[in-house]
Design a protein around this motif. Structure first.
Motif, PDB file in Angstrom:
ATOM      1  N   TYR A  65       0.830  -1.201   0.000  1.00 43.11           N
ATOM      2  CA  TYR A  65       0.000   0.000   0.000  1.00 43.11           C
ATOM      3  C   TYR A  65       0.860   1.245   0.000  1.00 43.11           C
ATOM      4  O   TYR A  65       1.731   1.414   0.844  1.00 43.11           O
ATOM      5  CB  TYR A  65      -0.894  -0.017   1.240  1.00 43.11           C
ATOM      6  CG  TYR A  65      -1.577   1.283   1.522  1.00 43.11           C
ATOM      7  CD1 TYR A  65      -2.515   1.788   0.621  1.00 43.11           C
ATOM      8  CD2 TYR A  65      -1.300   2.000   2.680  1.00 43.11           C
ATOM      9  CE1 TYR A  65      -3.144   2.987   0.882  1.00 43.11           C
ATOM     10  CE2 TYR A  65      -1.934   3.186   2.943  1.00 43.11           C
ATOM     11  CZ  TYR A  65      -2.855   3.686   2.044  1.00 43.11           C
ATOM     12  OH  TYR A  65      -3.483   4.863   2.304  1.00 43.11           O
TER      13      TYR A  65
ATOM     14  N   PRO B 158       0.001   5.121  -0.060  1.00 40.53           N
ATOM     15  CA  PRO B 158      -1.003   6.183  -0.134  1.00 40.53           C
ATOM     16  C   PRO B 158      -0.580   7.217  -1.167  1.00 40.53           C
ATOM     17  O   PRO B 158       0.599   7.502  -1.316  1.00 40.53           O
ATOM     18  CB  PRO B 158      -1.010   6.769   1.275  1.00 40.53           C
ATOM     19  CG  PRO B 158       0.237   6.291   1.927  1.00 40.53           C
ATOM     20  CD  PRO B 158       0.601   5.023   1.263  1.00 40.53           C
TER      21      PRO B 158
ATOM     22  N   LEU C  33       1.818  10.034   0.030  1.00 38.95           N
ATOM     23  CA  LEU C  33       3.233   9.773   0.230  1.00 38.95           C
ATOM     24  C   LEU C  33       3.840   9.108  -0.996  1.00 38.95           C
ATOM     25  O   LEU C  33       4.938   9.436  -1.404  1.00 38.95           O
ATOM     26  CB  LEU C  33       3.441   8.885   1.462  1.00 38.95           C
ATOM     27  CG  LEU C  33       3.211   9.567   2.794  1.00 38.95           C
ATOM     28  CD1 LEU C  33       3.312   8.562   3.919  1.00 38.95           C
ATOM     29  CD2 LEU C  33       4.214  10.677   2.986  1.00 38.95           C
TER      30      LEU C  33
ATOM     31  N   THR D 226      11.816  11.486  -2.602  1.00 38.84           N
ATOM     32  CA  THR D 226      11.709  11.859  -1.202  1.00 38.84           C
ATOM     33  C   THR D 226      13.069  12.158  -0.591  1.00 38.84           C
ATOM     34  O   THR D 226      13.149  12.737   0.481  1.00 38.84           O
ATOM     35  CB  THR D 226      11.062  10.731  -0.387  1.00 38.84           C
ATOM     36  OG1 THR D 226      11.808   9.528  -0.606  1.00 38.84           O
ATOM     37  CG2 THR D 226       9.633  10.505  -0.818  1.00 38.84           C
TER      38      THR D 226
ATOM     39  N   VAL E  24      14.961   9.974   0.658  1.00 40.55           N
ATOM     40  CA  VAL E  24      15.135   9.119   1.826  1.00 40.55           C
ATOM     41  C   VAL E  24      15.422   7.690   1.367  1.00 40.55           C
ATOM     42  O   VAL E  24      14.746   7.176   0.485  1.00 40.55           O
ATOM     43  CB  VAL E  24      13.867   9.124   2.712  1.00 40.55           C
ATOM     44  CG1 VAL E  24      14.068   8.233   3.917  1.00 40.55           C
ATOM     45  CG2 VAL E  24      13.532  10.535   3.144  1.00 40.55           C
TER      46      VAL E  24
ATOM     47  N   LEU F  43      17.147   6.042   6.866  1.00 39.32           N
ATOM     48  CA  LEU F  43      16.332   5.445   7.914  1.00 39.32           C
ATOM     49  C   LEU F  43      16.925   4.086   8.188  1.00 39.32           C
ATOM     50  O   LEU F  43      17.053   3.266   7.283  1.00 39.32           O
ATOM     51  CB  LEU F  43      14.892   5.306   7.422  1.00 39.32           C
ATOM     52  CG  LEU F  43      13.834   6.246   7.939  1.00 39.32           C
ATOM     53  CD1 LEU F  43      14.388   7.520   8.524  1.00 39.32           C
ATOM     54  CD2 LEU F  43      12.820   6.530   6.876  1.00 39.32           C
TER      55      LEU F  43
ATOM     56  N   MET G  56       7.218  -1.755   5.547  1.00 40.89           N
ATOM     57  CA  MET G  56       6.998  -0.505   6.285  1.00 40.89           C
ATOM     58  C   MET G  56       7.780   0.641   5.647  1.00 40.89           C
ATOM     59  O   MET G  56       7.251   1.740   5.468  1.00 40.89           O
ATOM     60  CB  MET G  56       7.410  -0.728   7.737  1.00 40.89           C
ATOM     61  CG  MET G  56       7.016   0.367   8.676  1.00 40.89           C
ATOM     62  SD  MET G  56       8.346   1.518   8.908  1.00 40.89           S
ATOM     63  CE  MET G  56       9.342   0.577  10.077  1.00 40.89           C
TER      64      MET G  56
ATOM     65  N   ARG H  95       6.527   4.142   3.896  1.00 46.27           N
ATOM     66  CA  ARG H  95       7.010   5.438   4.377  1.00 46.27           C
ATOM     67  C   ARG H  95       7.667   6.233   3.259  1.00 46.27           C
ATOM     68  O   ARG H  95       8.198   7.299   3.487  1.00 46.27           O
ATOM     69  CB  ARG H  95       8.017   5.289   5.515  1.00 46.27           C
ATOM     70  CG  ARG H  95       7.557   4.538   6.726  1.00 46.27           C
ATOM     71  CD  ARG H  95       7.059   5.481   7.803  1.00 46.27           C
ATOM     72  NE  ARG H  95       5.640   5.756   7.637  1.00 46.27           N
ATOM     73  CZ  ARG H  95       4.686   4.870   7.771  1.00 46.27           C
ATOM     74  NH1 ARG H  95       4.958   3.640   8.041  1.00 46.27           N
ATOM     75  NH2 ARG H  95       3.429   5.215   7.615  1.00 46.27           N
ATOM     76  N   GLY H  96       7.687   5.662   2.062  1.00 43.00           N
ATOM     77  CA  GLY H  96       8.179   6.436   0.930  1.00 43.00           C
ATOM     78  C   GLY H  96       9.680   6.477   0.761  1.00 43.00           C
ATOM     79  O   GLY H  96      10.205   7.491   0.334  1.00 43.00           O
TER      80      GLY H  96
END
Lengths: 345, 345
Positions: B45, B47, B50, B56, B58, B90, B108, B112-113
């Motif tokens: 998923y 969204p 994001l 990003t 990241v 991260l 996850m 979180r992109g």
DNA sequence: AAGGGTCTTGCAAGGTTTTGCGAGAATGTT
DNA sequence: AACATTCTCGCAAAACCTTGCAAGACCCTT
């Protein structure tokens, strides 16, 4: 925790424009884009409705560095506890690179949808402010006002109404020094972290208190400051050995203590016969040095559990703490006497 | 890259239900929840809010643990390099808690992109598969098919077309053993990590090759397996000392080597006079043990830089590598002779 | 067997973000 | 100077996610 509309209002543009800036879409003037970005720097964007899963089950952990093994140890303990409560952790090393400071990492984490964060030895402890006085609230205050959930671990400040979990640094300094005094030492040096570090200043206060009880020298010539690292420990103890020739030293961290022992070894000074060394932290490797390091243990597991539990308490709407009052838990350090401390020759 | 509605359709439930599952809200039947979760495993998923953020800045870093200091060292080197290229990191400790496996962390991070990830010593190296054969591709293949950018560090597999950066483990085993042979040792043990670990098996191959060149014993009685930890090292060497009484051992990691030295110390066996010890990794603390640890250094900085550069190359659309062919970089370990190895008595 | 309670789930309202479109400004061209 | 083109940016509609509410299902009690 500002949504698109707040940011748009603050920047004096429409919501659409902010959206375009965030999504790096074309059709935004560079000047406007910069204005939006600077507002974004002030108020971190946290998408609200869409995509903004309120309960993401993710928390952020911010540690200042990874080279001192105490921080990986804390990180692992925090993660383990968080995982047990159903949260997964995102770990950030705030001193990893020059361009990213703690503040930027916080913003990034917020945008990634973390629900709360634990700051381990946060930046706020690095301030040139006399003991007892409150430092500038800085950006933590803003985060707090925005309702970001956070907990400080080993780095509280009375100026901020943030729950904090710490070890009693002053008591640690006192206990370490007391231990050495009882062994019979009279010239006890302090291998300290930087002077701006609050924990180091607290440890020094404890060190001085113990020495003064017995009318032993506690002047600043017995204190050497250096960066928090093994190299720093070596440098600092070299300075002391060249001047006041202590028979024992206490250190701001085990990491520094390892540097102290190495420097002693290189100078042909035997530990503990000629120099007793007491560290602080009880990192997992402290028992594996030789001689095994005498140290003041932080109860890492318990402290991590307390920090996570407190954070989760505030996160979870069901069991949310009624009065979110300033919650402080102070843990007693524990003396772990191993081989690096002994009576002086 | 599916929105809520696609997932709802695939799971045969309404959008609301998916929303509730994602937000861990009460009021969803366990069975339904599992169905949604299994669909979610298939189509991650993201969204719109994001997921639409393509750039990003990241990246995710996945390390198996934090207690062995080599992993914090790698993490810090990776972060530093990434920060220099404008990416923030991260960090995820995939073995932090029982409930979260590497796979869940990946999911996850994707939600979180993150734009890409580096797997340090990934799970894929823990397989019961003969050397040379390819293990099951597992979920990495799916990630790859979904266009997720990733790089393996010290954990390649020929089955996957993923760029990888590794140290030559077999050569490391060979070089360590060679070093000890040249010092005059004839009974050289191997304190190994678990048998399922590919790196340990490669090191063993190098160890055996060096010994067989000189017709020295290389049987399995000279190999002791234990978990990757200081305690494990102690257990493994105890087993060897009780049986084949080697005059020297090589270890799967410095962390284990520290345990070996401690066990020797406790038994009154002096290092290096009675037992030479060679570690592997050259963790920052290796120089600070006493005796200072002889070890095979992984060029951590260079490897981290290579891994990050390769990842960023694939991330950045401008300078994206043309043929994204299987890119492998193998680094030579470097012998760092310190105090823990010497000729036998 | 009926009734009440709890659990589960979809509907629809409400809030948030994205995006197509058009108006106005800025710049270039004749 | 007039016109065309491009760029900017807000409006409004569409898309998307969350949540209160109600309907249906299931279970237990009476």
């Amino acid at each position: 925790m500002s949504g698109l509309s707040e940011i748009a209002r603050a920047a004096g543009v429409s919501i659409s424009t902010v959206s375009r800036v965030l999504n790096r879409r074309a059709g935004v003037n560079e000047e406007t884009r910069q204005r939006v970005l600077s507002v974004l720097a002030e108020m971190p964007y946290t998408p609200r409705g869409l995509g903004a899963l309120q309960r993401t089950g993710v928390i952020g952990l911010l540690v200042p560095e990874l080279s001192n093994p105490v921080f990986p140890a804390f990180a692992e303990a925090l993660e383990t506890r968080a995982a047990r409560l159903g949260y997964s952790s995102l770990l950030c090393n705030t001193r990893s690179g020059a361009p990213m400071g703690e503040e930027e990492y916080v913003r990034m984490l917020l945008a990634r949808g973390v629900e709360g964060m634990v700051f381990v030895s946060p930046e706020i402890t690095n301030v040139e402010v006399p003991l007892g006085q409150a430092p500038r609230p800085s950006y933590y205050a803003k985060l707090l006002a925005d309702g970001v959930h956070m907990v400080f671990l080993n780095g509280a400040t009375p100026a901020l109404d943030v729950p904090d979990v710490t070890v009693d640094e002053q008591l640690a300094g006192y206990m370490a020094t007391r231990h050495l005094i009882e062994l019979g030492h009279e010239r006890i040096g302090f291998v300290s972290g930087p002077a701006r570090s609050l924990p180091s200043r607290l440890k020094r206060a404890g060190w001085a208190a113990a020495l003064e009880e017995d009318h032993l020298p506690a002047g600043s010539e017995y204190v050497a400051h250096a960066p928090f690292s093994a190299e720093g420990g070596g440098q600092a103890v070299a300075q002391l050995l060249d001047t006041v020739t202590p028979t024992a030293v206490i250190c701001s961290s085990d990491h520094m203590a390892l540097g102290v022992m190495r420097e002693a070894h290189q100078r042909g000074i035997s530990v503990p016969e000629q120099l007793s060394v007491v560290g602080f932290d009880d990192i997992p490797l402290a028992a594996y040095s030789s001689p095994a390091l005498t140290t003041l243990a932080q109860p890492i597991e318990e402290m991590a559990a307390a920090a996570i539990d407190e954070l989760v308490l505030r996160l979870d709407p069901d069991r949310r703490r009624q009065g979110t009052d300033n919650y402080t838990r102070v843990f007693r350090p524990r003396l772990v006497a191993r081989e690096s401390s002994a009576p002086p020759k």
